[in-house]
Design a protein around this motif. Structure first.
Motif, PDB file in Angstrom:
ATOM      1  N   GLN A   1       0.845  -1.192   0.000  1.00  0.00           N
ATOM      2  CA  GLN A   1       0.000   0.000   0.000  1.00  0.00           C
ATOM      3  C   GLN A   1       0.887   1.252   0.000  1.00  0.00           C
ATOM      4  O   GLN A   1       1.913   1.286   0.685  1.00  0.00           O
ATOM      5  CB  GLN A   1      -0.905   0.010   1.248  1.00  0.00           C
ATOM      6  N   LEU A   2       0.502   2.254  -0.746  1.00  0.00           N
ATOM      7  CA  LEU A   2       1.228   3.517  -0.756  1.00  0.00           C
ATOM      8  C   LEU A   2       1.190   4.143   0.635  1.00  0.00           C
ATOM      9  O   LEU A   2       0.136   4.199   1.269  1.00  0.00           O
ATOM     10  CB  LEU A   2       0.612   4.476  -1.779  1.00  0.00           C
ATOM     11  N   THR A   3       2.344   4.601   1.102  1.00  0.00           N
ATOM     12  CA  THR A   3       2.440   5.242   2.414  1.00  0.00           C
ATOM     13  C   THR A   3       3.156   6.577   2.277  1.00  0.00           C
ATOM     14  O   THR A   3       3.871   6.817   1.294  1.00  0.00           O
ATOM     15  CB  THR A   3       3.253   4.366   3.400  1.00  0.00           C
ATOM     16  N   ASP A   4       3.007   7.412   3.294  1.00  0.00           N
ATOM     17  CA  ASP A   4       3.740   8.678   3.327  1.00  0.00           C
ATOM     18  C   ASP A   4       5.242   8.433   3.310  1.00  0.00           C
ATOM     19  O   ASP A   4       5.996   9.191   2.699  1.00  0.00           O
ATOM     20  CB  ASP A   4       3.365   9.492   4.573  1.00  0.00           C
ATOM     21  N   GLU A   5       5.678   7.381   3.984  1.00  0.00           N
ATOM     22  CA  GLU A   5       7.106   7.065   4.031  1.00  0.00           C
ATOM     23  C   GLU A   5       7.653   6.777   2.626  1.00  0.00           C
ATOM     24  O   GLU A   5       8.726   7.268   2.255  1.00  0.00           O
ATOM     25  CB  GLU A   5       7.346   5.858   4.942  1.00  0.00           C
ATOM     26  N   LEU A   6       6.925   5.998   1.827  1.00  0.00           N
ATOM     27  CA  LEU A   6       7.358   5.721   0.459  1.00  0.00           C
ATOM     28  C   LEU A   6       7.386   6.992  -0.384  1.00  0.00           C
ATOM     29  O   LEU A   6       8.303   7.199  -1.172  1.00  0.00           O
ATOM     30  CB  LEU A   6       6.444   4.682  -0.194  1.00  0.00           C
ATOM     31  N   VAL A   7       6.387   7.837  -0.210  1.00  0.00           N
ATOM     32  CA  VAL A   7       6.329   9.096  -0.955  1.00  0.00           C
ATOM     33  C   VAL A   7       7.542   9.962  -0.611  1.00  0.00           C
ATOM     34  O   VAL A   7       8.167  10.542  -1.509  1.00  0.00           O
ATOM     35  CB  VAL A   7       4.999   9.832  -0.664  1.00  0.00           C
ATOM     36  N   ARG A   8       7.888  10.038   0.666  1.00  0.00           N
ATOM     37  CA  ARG A   8       9.065  10.827   1.073  1.00  0.00           C
ATOM     38  C   ARG A   8      10.362  10.208   0.554  1.00  0.00           C
ATOM     39  O   ARG A   8      11.297  10.916   0.198  1.00  0.00           O
ATOM     40  CB  ARG A   8       9.117  10.956   2.597  1.00  0.00           C
ATOM     41  N   TRP A   9      10.422   8.889   0.523  1.00  0.00           N
ATOM     42  CA  TRP A   9      11.609   8.170   0.068  1.00  0.00           C
ATOM     43  C   TRP A   9      11.950   8.490  -1.389  1.00  0.00           C
ATOM     44  O   TRP A   9      13.111   8.639  -1.750  1.00  0.00           O
ATOM     45  CB  TRP A   9      11.377   6.672   0.257  1.00  0.00           C
ATOM     46  N   ALA A  10      10.944   8.617  -2.223  1.00  0.00           N
ATOM     47  CA  ALA A  10      11.138   8.705  -3.673  1.00  0.00           C
ATOM     48  C   ALA A  10      11.635  10.072  -4.137  1.00  0.00           C
ATOM     49  O   ALA A  10      11.174  11.105  -3.668  1.00  0.00           O
ATOM     50  CB  ALA A  10       9.830   8.375  -4.383  1.00  0.00           C
ATOM     51  N   ASP A  11      12.558  10.027  -5.105  1.00  0.00           N
ATOM     52  CA  ASP A  11      12.972  11.241  -5.819  1.00  0.00           C
ATOM     53  C   ASP A  11      12.018  11.515  -6.979  1.00  0.00           C
ATOM     54  O   ASP A  11      11.847  12.651  -7.401  1.00  0.00           O
ATOM     55  CB  ASP A  11      14.387  11.074  -6.404  1.00  0.00           C
ATOM     56  N   LEU A  12      11.428  10.444  -7.516  1.00  0.00           N
ATOM     57  CA  LEU A  12      10.513  10.519  -8.652  1.00  0.00           C
ATOM     58  C   LEU A  12       9.394   9.522  -8.421  1.00  0.00           C
ATOM     59  O   LEU A  12       9.655   8.368  -8.055  1.00  0.00           O
ATOM     60  CB  LEU A  12      11.263  10.176  -9.953  1.00  0.00           C
ATOM     61  N   ILE A  13       8.160   9.959  -8.642  1.00  0.00           N
ATOM     62  CA  ILE A  13       6.999   9.089  -8.519  1.00  0.00           C
ATOM     63  C   ILE A  13       6.329   9.026  -9.891  1.00  0.00           C
ATOM     64  O   ILE A  13       5.988  10.067 -10.464  1.00  0.00           O
ATOM     65  CB  ILE A  13       6.000   9.610  -7.465  1.00  0.00           C
ATOM     66  N   LEU A  14       6.157   7.821 -10.408  1.00  0.00           N
ATOM     67  CA  LEU A  14       5.537   7.615 -11.710  1.00  0.00           C
ATOM     68  C   LEU A  14       4.198   6.909 -11.524  1.00  0.00           C
ATOM     69  O   LEU A  14       4.119   5.890 -10.828  1.00  0.00           O
ATOM     70  CB  LEU A  14       6.446   6.779 -12.613  1.00  0.00           C
ATOM     71  N   VAL A  15       3.162   7.462 -12.144  1.00  0.00           N
ATOM     72  CA  VAL A  15       1.811   6.906 -12.050  1.00  0.00           C
ATOM     73  C   VAL A  15       1.317   6.533 -13.442  1.00  0.00           C
ATOM     74  O   VAL A  15       1.866   6.978 -14.449  1.00  0.00           O
ATOM     75  CB  VAL A  15       0.843   7.888 -11.364  1.00  0.00           C
ATOM     76  N   MET A  16       0.255   5.754 -13.500  1.00  0.00           N
ATOM     77  CA  MET A  16      -0.238   5.222 -14.767  1.00  0.00           C
ATOM     78  C   MET A  16      -1.265   6.096 -15.471  1.00  0.00           C
ATOM     79  O   MET A  16      -1.403   6.018 -16.684  1.00  0.00           O
ATOM     80  CB  MET A  16      -0.848   3.832 -14.535  1.00  0.00           C
ATOM     81  N   ASP A  17      -2.017   6.908 -14.701  1.00  0.00           N
ATOM     82  CA  ASP A  17      -3.052   7.726 -15.345  1.00  0.00           C
ATOM     83  C   ASP A  17      -3.290   9.022 -14.586  1.00  0.00           C
ATOM     84  O   ASP A  17      -2.791   9.206 -13.471  1.00  0.00           O
ATOM     85  CB  ASP A  17      -4.346   6.925 -15.535  1.00  0.00           C
TER      86      ASP A  17
END
Length: 149
Positions: free
Chosen positions: A67-83
């Motif tokens: 599941q997407l978490t705030d921690e993962l969002v903070r970890w990432a330099d780039l977030i790629l989504v599908m739509d």
């Protein structure tokens, strides 16, 4: 510089694990993870995702839907989504991600990747082809320093 990429879809069993495998193959210097907005937590990737990756000789990463978490969002330099819907969902819940969250199809005229879940293998093959093209568009922006020299 981009070192950590987070790929997001809905269930985290079809599109995002496929994109992770492709990114790891084409940009092995990156740390790449995936998550879902409504993840099938703990599930392996869809069997048709695994089959298409194997058919194309792409190494399959170990996978358990997350599941997407705030921690993962903070970890990432780039977030790629599908739509676009996923893009709006993430940037509305976490406005600070606006500068690092993009469609995976950004460099293909904001192309969106349809969800192949519960569809025939042809849909998964099409997803593979589309994700490959989208990731190829990102590669010039994801090169390591050594490769840029």
């Amino acid at each position: 510089m981009i070192n950590k990429v987070l790929v997001i879809c809905i269930g985290n069993i079809c599109r995002s694990p496929m994109a992770v495998a492709l990114l790891r193959k084409h940009a092995p210097h990156l740390q790449v993870e995936s998550a879902g907005l409504a993840a099938c937590v703990g599930n392996d990737m869809d069997s048709l995702t695994a089959q298409v990756l194997a058919d194309n000789q792409v190494p399959q990463p170990a996978h358990a839907a997350t599941q997407l978490t705030d921690e993962l969002v903070r970890w990432a330099d780039l977030i790629l989504v599908m739509d676009q819907r996923q893009l709006r969902s993430i940037t509305s819940k976490a406005p600070h991600t606006r500068g690092k969250t993009f469609l995976i199809g950004k460099w293909r005229d904001d192309f969106e990747i349809d969800d192949p879940y519960r569809r025939p293998i042809a849909a998964f093959q099409r997803t593979y082809t589309e994700l490959t093209r989208c990731i190829e568009g990102w590669l010039p922006y994801l090169r390591s320093e050594d490769r840029q020299r």
